[in-house]
Design an enzyme around this catalytic site. Structure first.
Site, PDB file in Angstrom:
ATOM      1  N   CYS A 101      33.897  88.464  22.076  1.00  0.00           N
ATOM      2  CA  CYS A 101      32.449  88.404  21.819  1.00  0.00           C
ATOM      3  C   CYS A 101      32.131  87.106  21.094  1.00  0.00           C
ATOM      4  CB  CYS A 101      32.024  89.595  20.995  1.00  0.00           C
ATOM      5  SG  CYS A 101      33.075  89.853  19.558  1.00  0.00           S
ATOM      6  N   GLU A 145      27.373  96.381  17.847  1.00  0.00           N
ATOM      7  CA  GLU A 145      28.137  95.124  17.845  1.00  0.00           C
ATOM      8  C   GLU A 145      28.170  94.660  19.297  1.00  0.00           C
ATOM      9  OE1 GLU A 145      29.240  93.699  15.172  1.00  0.00           O
ATOM     10  OE2 GLU A 145      29.185  95.287  13.678  1.00  0.00           O
TER      11      GLU A 145
HETATM   12  P1  NAD Z   1      30.424  98.044  27.943  1.00  0.00           P
HETATM   13  O1  NAD Z   1      29.083  98.061  27.315  1.00  0.00           O
HETATM   14  O2  NAD Z   1      30.495  98.053  29.425  1.00  0.00           O
HETATM   15  O3  NAD Z   1      31.295  99.305  27.478  1.00  0.00           O
HETATM   16  C1  NAD Z   1      31.586  99.540  26.109  1.00  0.00           C
HETATM   17  C2  NAD Z   1      31.860 101.020  25.913  1.00  0.00           C
HETATM   18  O4  NAD Z   1      30.660 101.755  26.164  1.00  0.00           O
HETATM   19  C3  NAD Z   1      32.905 101.609  26.865  1.00  0.00           C
HETATM   20  O5  NAD Z   1      33.711 102.501  26.145  1.00  0.00           O
HETATM   21  C4  NAD Z   1      32.068 102.334  27.901  1.00  0.00           C
HETATM   22  O6  NAD Z   1      32.709 103.402  28.540  1.00  0.00           O
HETATM   23  C5  NAD Z   1      30.921 102.837  27.039  1.00  0.00           C
HETATM   24  N1  NAD Z   1      29.686 103.157  27.772  1.00  0.00           N
HETATM   25  C6  NAD Z   1      29.242 102.655  28.949  1.00  0.00           C
HETATM   26  N2  NAD Z   1      28.037 103.179  29.269  1.00  0.00           N
HETATM   27  C7  NAD Z   1      27.711 104.031  28.264  1.00  0.00           C
HETATM   28  C8  NAD Z   1      26.577 104.855  28.000  1.00  0.00           C
HETATM   29  N3  NAD Z   1      25.537 104.908  28.828  1.00  0.00           N
HETATM   30  N4  NAD Z   1      26.562 105.577  26.866  1.00  0.00           N
HETATM   31  C9  NAD Z   1      27.601 105.512  25.992  1.00  0.00           C
HETATM   32  N5  NAD Z   1      28.704 104.749  26.187  1.00  0.00           N
HETATM   33  C10 NAD Z   1      28.759 104.016  27.308  1.00  0.00           C
HETATM   34  O7  NAD Z   1      31.177  96.800  27.343  1.00  0.00           O
HETATM   35  P2  NAD Z   1      32.627  96.250  27.716  1.00  0.00           P
HETATM   36  O8  NAD Z   1      32.572  95.583  29.054  1.00  0.00           O
HETATM   37  O9  NAD Z   1      33.648  97.300  27.485  1.00  0.00           O
HETATM   38  O10 NAD Z   1      32.840  95.146  26.580  1.00  0.00           O
HETATM   39  C11 NAD Z   1      32.456  93.816  26.702  1.00  0.00           C
HETATM   40  C12 NAD Z   1      31.220  93.558  25.864  1.00  0.00           C
HETATM   41  O11 NAD Z   1      31.469  93.927  24.522  1.00  0.00           O
HETATM   42  C13 NAD Z   1      30.858  92.077  25.818  1.00  0.00           C
HETATM   43  O12 NAD Z   1      29.471  91.940  25.950  1.00  0.00           O
HETATM   44  C14 NAD Z   1      31.309  91.653  24.416  1.00  0.00           C
HETATM   45  O13 NAD Z   1      30.625  90.547  23.902  1.00  0.00           O
HETATM   46  C15 NAD Z   1      31.042  92.897  23.641  1.00  0.00           C
HETATM   47  N6  NAD Z   1      31.831  92.915  22.420  1.00  0.00           N
HETATM   48  C16 NAD Z   1      31.201  92.746  21.240  1.00  0.00           C
HETATM   49  C17 NAD Z   1      31.935  92.710  20.057  1.00  0.00           C
HETATM   50  C18 NAD Z   1      31.266  92.508  18.730  1.00  0.00           C
HETATM   51  O14 NAD Z   1      31.931  92.722  17.720  1.00  0.00           O
HETATM   52  N7  NAD Z   1      30.004  92.112  18.668  1.00  0.00           N
HETATM   53  C19 NAD Z   1      33.325  92.861  20.107  1.00  0.00           C
HETATM   54  C20 NAD Z   1      33.933  93.040  21.342  1.00  0.00           C
HETATM   55  C21 NAD Z   1      33.183  93.069  22.498  1.00  0.00           C
END
Ligand code: NAD
Length: 526
Positions: free
Chosen positions: A278, A244
């Site tokens: 998002c 997502e």
């Molecule tokens: P992010 O990708 O930086 O982090 C998300 C999660 O992934 C965190 O818990 C982080 O610690 C973890 N993470 C980071 N690197 C990782 C790795 N290498 N392996 C495994 N896990 C890892 O995203 P964010 O800044 O927390 O969130 C914002 C983003 O999320 C935006 O792009 C937004 O559009 C998206 N988002 C999408 C939805 C949806 O339903 N499509 C909903 C909410 C947010």
């Protein structure tokens, strides 16, 4: 005994800050790879018992957890607002209320959604055969979640995974670990059996360790960049993943739209949660004939918004999550200016506060080639572009790497639905924006770079089970015509199968009876 583990600090800690003030509000463990592996192992062991429980038993825990949330609603809303910066009203309206609804929906309906399904296997049923699908839990589900909806996104997925009979290891965002730990506290209060849900706090490395520890499925919500890393790491163990990811969601406003409603929806869709959804409205396309009038309405309404600390009940727009996120917005706004777009209101950091506040910003004369129209901004900006006709509106909306949600505004619902079906996005609303993540019954997920797989609704629940096909033969007295003992007679029989049986018509298949009898007789003799 309390069942839910929150990790002790074995390695270093992560510090949680209030983004509105910059003050530290708490600390949580930064779990090591070893701790993550142990947690997944414990989840695997607890799966054996949990998957044997009935839907009714699992639903009981979920409904009790719901009562805990209701009893602590105000404290939880306060925590969400303090840790994420969002207005306290949004903590309730966009997180707590929708997830409570999702909880009762899946607690009451999961059994019905996952009931075994008979398959019509055509003419084979006349030979005593039957098929059905049963839905088996997968095992250990890893949930990796973001900070922007730190309560409702992970909790919704936890509930769906648990009700389907899986155990869960949840890693919340390192920016909102305290809300993540609150989820574990809630389930501890209802005595969920040991290790059925474990919340492990930590940073990206902790998340990476969770992926490497080979859970049975990964539900990831976050950025495209992290999603790609996770998909590629998960492929090493063939772990299935739901992604997502981000969005750059368009809103199309036709000249026959209810402009009052559309302008209010546009500013809410663009600025709620400081634009950090998002499915925020990130591109607004307005029909040329109403562009001036509509833009004026948007600017007037934006100027009336109240930006303040999230803890105040009258705050419309709170702080952004971090300095990094705010810098991305500054870069996009600077690029809009450089490329010839006009800032009509806002456009800079709100210096009245210590924390990370960015003014709600309306931008005119945006063009699809500008950076802020192509990359996810994830901040309180509303860039407006103009279109001439329906065809151009669809082309502009679809000219994006993303495809999460979109909206179409017109009083002509037939036209609205026609345009909606041509937009490449997982959800398209007619005369609505953004809010369907809050309808637990409906699927959520994207096209293109916005990800794959679904969460919520029947499709989301199906992601958390393995469909298993059970096929039964009630008449073993008759040998199968296709078994060994191949012969000229067998050849002729299968020419007949190809000609008659495979037509799908019983009337044609009857012509095969004499040849079938010959073949059965032959097989009986052998
Ligand atoms: P992010 O990708 O930086 O982090 C998300 C999660 O992934 C965190 O818990 C982080 O610690 C973890 N993470 C980071 N690197 C990782 C790795 N290498 N392996 C495994 N896990 C890892 O995203 P964010 O800044 O927390 O969130 C914002 C983003 O999320 C935006 O792009 C937004 O559009 C998206 N988002 C999408 C939805 C949806 O339903 N499509 C909903 C909410 C947010």
């Amino acid at each position: 005994m309390s069942a839910v583990i929150s990790f002790p600090t074995k390695t270093d800690e992560i510090i949680s800050y209030n983004p509105a003030t910059g003050e530290e509000i708490g600390r949580a463990a930064n779990a090591s790879a070893e701790e993550v592996k142990e947690a997944v192992e414990r989840a695997r062991q607890s799966f054996q018992n949990w998957c044997e429980t009935s839907f009714k038993e699992r639903a009981k825990f979920i409904m009790e957890a719901r009562e805990v949330i209701l009893a602590e609603m105000n404290e939880i809303a306060q925590l969400i607002s303090t840790e994420s910066g969002k207005p306290i009203v949004e903590a309730l309206s966009m997180e707590i209320a929708p997830v409570l609804d999702l909880m009762q929906y899946f607690a009451r309906n999961a059994q019905k959604i996952l009931k075994p399904e008979k398959i019509n296997i055509g003419q084979l049923k006349f030979l005593g055969r039957s098929s059905k699908i049963i839905y088996q839990p997968l095992g250990v589900i890893a949930i990796i979640s973001p900070w922007n909806y730190p309560f409702s996104i992970p909790l919704g997925e936890v509930v769906m995974a648990l009700i389907a009979g899986n155990t869960v290891v949840l890693k919340p965002s390192e920016l909102t670990p305290l809300v993540g730990l609150k989820i574990s506290e809630i389930f501890a209060k209802v005595d969920l059996p040991e290790n059925v849900l474990q919340v492990i706090t930590g940073d990206g490395q902790t998340g990476a360790a969770l992926v490497e520890s080979a859970p049975d499925k990964i539900m990831f919500t976050g950025s495209v960049a992290t999603g790609k890393k996770i998909a590629s790491e998960a492929a090493k163990n063939l772990t299935p993943v739901v992604l997502e990811l981000g969005g750059k969601d368009p809103m199309i406003v036709f000249e026959d739209a209810d402009l009052e409603a559309a302008s209010s929806a546009a500013i809410w869709g663009a600025f709620c949660n400081s634009g950090q959804s998002c499915s925020s409205v990130e591109r607004l396309y307005v029909e040329e004939s109403i562009a001036e009038k509509f833009t004026k309405l948007i600017v007037e309404k934006t100027r009336k918004l109240n930006q303040n600390l999230g803890s105040d009940a009258t705050t419309d727009i709170g702080a952004m999550i971090s300095e990094n996120q705010l810098k991305t917005v500054e870069k996009h706004v600077a690029d809009f200016k450089r490329s010839g777009a006009k800032i009509l209101t806002g456009g800079r950091r709100n210096e009245n506060y210590q924390g990370t506040f960015f003014q709600p910003t309306v931008i005119a004369d945006a063009k699809n080639e500008m950076r802020g129209m192509r990359e996810e901004t994830f901040g309180p900006t509303l860039p407006i572009a103009v279109f001439k006709d329906e065809k151009e509106a669809i082309e502009l909306a679809n000219d994006s790497d993303f495809g999460l949600t979109a909206s179409v505004w017109t009083k002509n619902l037939r036209k609205g639905k026609r345009v909606a079906a041509k937009i490449l996005a997982g959800t398209v609303c007619v005369n609505e924006v953004l809010y369907t993540h809050g309808i637990g019954q409906t699927p959520w997920g994207g096209f293109k770079q916005s990800g794959y797989g679904r969460t919520h609704g029947k499709l989301g629940l199906m992601e958390l089970v393995a469909p298993q096909h059970i096929h039964v033969n009630r008449y073993t007295v008759l040998p199968n015509a296709w078994w060994f003992g191949y012969s000229e007679n067998a050849l002729e029989t299968f020419r007949g199968f190809a000609r008659y049986f495979s037509s799908g018509s019983l009337f044609q298949t009857v012509k095969l009876t004499p040849q079938m009898l010959k073949r059965v007789k032959e097989l009986r003799k052998k």
